[in-house]
Design a protein around this motif. Structure first.
Motif, mmCIF file in Angstrom:
data_model
loop_
_atom_site.group_PDB
_atom_site.id
_atom_site.type_symbol
_atom_site.label_atom_id
_atom_site.label_comp_id
_atom_site.label_asym_id
_atom_site.label_seq_id
_atom_site.Cartn_x
_atom_site.Cartn_y
_atom_site.Cartn_z
ATOM 1 N N UNK A 279 0.849 -1.189 0.000
ATOM 2 C CA UNK A 279 0.000 0.000 0.000
ATOM 3 C C UNK A 279 0.883 1.237 0.000
ATOM 4 N N UNK A 280 0.925 1.937 -1.120
ATOM 5 C CA UNK A 280 1.835 3.072 -1.258
ATOM 6 C C UNK A 280 1.204 4.395 -0.848
ATOM 7 N N UNK A 281 -0.118 4.471 -0.827
ATOM 8 C CA UNK A 281 -0.767 5.729 -0.498
ATOM 9 C C UNK A 281 -2.096 5.512 0.186
ATOM 10 N N UNK A 282 -2.534 6.524 0.914
ATOM 11 C CA UNK A 282 -3.801 6.441 1.630
ATOM 12 C C UNK A 282 -4.442 7.819 1.676
ATOM 13 N N UNK A 283 -5.774 7.838 1.539
ATOM 14 C CA UNK A 283 -6.552 9.054 1.721
ATOM 15 C C UNK A 283 -7.834 8.693 2.458
ATOM 16 N N UNK A 284 -8.094 9.382 3.544
ATOM 17 C CA UNK A 284 -9.308 9.143 4.305
ATOM 18 C C UNK A 284 -10.003 10.452 4.617
ATOM 19 N N UNK A 285 -11.312 10.490 4.432
ATOM 20 C CA UNK A 285 -12.104 11.678 4.762
ATOM 21 C C UNK A 285 -13.372 11.231 5.459
ATOM 22 N N UNK A 286 -13.937 12.133 6.265
ATOM 23 C CA UNK A 286 -15.169 11.772 6.942
ATOM 24 C C UNK A 286 -15.808 12.950 7.639
ATOM 25 N N UNK A 287 -17.031 12.746 8.060
ATOM 26 C CA UNK A 287 -17.784 13.745 8.806
ATOM 27 C C UNK A 287 -18.631 13.019 9.840
ATOM 28 N N UNK A 288 -18.820 13.641 10.988
ATOM 29 C CA UNK A 288 -19.632 13.039 12.043
ATOM 30 C C UNK A 288 -20.478 14.106 12.737
ATOM 31 N N UNK A 289 -21.621 13.651 13.237
ATOM 32 C CA UNK A 289 -22.506 14.521 14.017
ATOM 33 C C UNK A 289 -22.606 13.925 15.415
ATOM 34 N N UNK A 290 -22.388 14.724 16.430
ATOM 35 C CA UNK A 290 -22.478 14.278 17.818
ATOM 36 C C UNK A 290 -23.520 15.099 18.549
ATOM 37 N N UNK A 291 -24.253 14.425 19.454
ATOM 38 C CA UNK A 291 -25.311 15.097 20.195
ATOM 39 C C UNK A 291 -26.640 14.460 19.862
ATOM 40 N N UNK A 292 -27.622 15.272 19.519
ATOM 41 C CA UNK A 292 -28.943 14.753 19.146
ATOM 42 C C UNK A 292 -28.914 14.300 17.691
ATOM 43 N N UNK A 293 -29.301 13.023 17.461
ATOM 44 C CA UNK A 293 -29.396 12.497 16.096
ATOM 45 C C UNK A 293 -30.811 11.995 15.834
ATOM 46 N N UNK A 294 -31.179 10.892 16.482
ATOM 47 C CA UNK A 294 -32.522 10.333 16.311
ATOM 48 C C UNK A 294 -33.356 10.434 17.580
ATOM 49 N N UNK A 295 -32.769 10.949 18.653
ATOM 50 C CA UNK A 295 -33.504 11.092 19.896
ATOM 51 C C UNK A 295 -33.777 9.782 20.604
#
Length: 380
Positions: A279-295
């Motif tokens: 594995x010569x290269x890596x790229x990772x991206x992401x987003x998260x929501x914390x707190x109230x989601x579905x209650x």
């Protein structure tokens, strides 16, 4: 395995009773139920577990040793293999998957005078370097330590499940700039019998790591590493042996905040010497929501992330000569939801889509459904 976990819990509880102010303990059990619904190697389901327990001693309070902390911890893993058996992916859907064994996880001394910190002993490298806190919610191993870094060393670097000896030094400069360097055993454990719980002082090779971290206005980490011995645990005849190096960068930032929730985004990029690794290269991206989601009660988190691991040209050319068709990369998509139902229990369903597992043109994309259960206790 059950006796090991019981001993950890019993020992921790006894210790905490008399010296609650100077000795703290923690213990956790994580269970994953993972199902490969389609694609990959074959359809099937596995149940995996990881048990962990540790004790931390404030040596200054207990014995008057200024600014000194001592910690010891162990972990046990088990269950049926999943990625190797059903998916065939490189990056590993479950970050707790490992061979059946029990091992020392940490055993170190830390001296932290003023704005500096020094640590010596058995250290989990990924607790100190290549740490991406915003990505910690995700269960794919690539979001714990970058895929191009995790393959370094015949047993991987000093991370779960096989940690080894190490030393680090860290200094904080104003305003919020941290510089850290670490040296680790580059060939810890037994490559032929990875389930063996041994600590080796032979020092066949060394892994050196350095980082610069900026805390504001966003968290940015820039790191580099060099391994001076025989390399990848993903061994392949096309790869040269000898010293190799790589680098990575991580960025984390809050993108939105309200009274009920906050959104955080992250990105990580890394590369390794292509003639030394698969594995010569890596790229990772992401987003998260914390707190109230579905209650649904308790603390909730919802996240989406992508991990892209590119194959080295040396490996692809070798596979082509062997008649094996390959793709440029393996890409892992994950959407996950975690709810902390009680202070001691959490549940986390997740959905994974693995495009081109192990960059093989012969494997169909895999769809994996996972559910994680976590139970954790700690000293008051």
């Amino acid at each position: 395995m059950k006796s090991v976990g019981a001993a950890l819990l019993a020992g921790c509880c006894v210790t905490s009773g008399a010296t609650a102010q100077t000795v703290s303990w923690d213990a956790a059990l994580v269970v994953d139920v993972a199902t490969n619904a389609s694609g990959g190697l074959e359809q099937g389901r596995s149940v995996l577990f990881k048990a962990h327990g540790g004790v931390t001693v404030d040596a200054e309070q207990l014995w008057g040793l200024s600014d000194l902390t001592i910690r010891g911890a162990a972990w046990a893993s088990g269950g049926e293999t999943f990625s190797d058996r059903y998916v065939g992916d490189w990056q590993t859907v479950s970050n707790i998957e490992a061979v059946d064994t029990a091992r020392v996880a940490e055993l170190w001394l830390e001296w932290a005078p003023s704005s500096s910190r020094f640590k010596l002993g058995v250290i989990d490298l990924n607790s100190e370097f290549d740490v991406n806190g915003a990505a910690a919610i995700f269960t794919n191993s690539a979001h714990g330590i970058g895929s191009e870094f995790s393959q370094i060393g015949l047993n991987g670097p000093s991370i779960y499940l096989v940690t080894g000896w190490g030393a680090l030094a860290e200094t904080t400069f104003d305003p919020g700039v941290i510089v850290a360097f670490g040296f680790f055993d580059g060939a810890q454990g037994d490559i032929d019998e990875p389930e063996r719980a041994l600590l080796d002082l032979s020092g066949d090779s060394t892994l050196a790591v350095g980082e610069v971290r900026v805390q504001e206005p966003m968290r940015i980490t820039v790191g580099a590493w060099r391994h001076d011995g025989a390399l990848s645990e993903m061994r392949h005849p096309a790869l040269a042996e000898g010293a190799a190096a790589g680098a990575y960068a991580i960025a984390q930032t809050q993108i939105y905040r309200s009274d009920t929730a906050e959104w955080t985004a992250f990105a990580r990029f890394g590369f390794a010497q292509p003639d030394r690794v698969v594995l010569a290269g890596y790229a990772g991206i992401g987003v998260r929501r914390d707190g109230y989601v579905f209650g649904l009660g308790g603390d909730e988190s919802l996240g989406f992330a992508v991990a892209y691991a590119s194959a080295s040209g040396h490996w692809r050319e070798s596979e082509r000569m062997l008649g094996n068709a390959t793709e440029r990369a393996e890409t892992a998509f994950e959407i996950t939801y975690r709810v902390q139902a009680t202070p001691n229990f959490a549940m986390q369903p997740s959905l994974h889509y693995i495009a081109a597992p192990s960059a093989s043109a012969r494997l169909d994309d895999a769809l994996v459904i996972g559910v994680r259960f976590e139970a954790a206790v700690q000293s008051p």
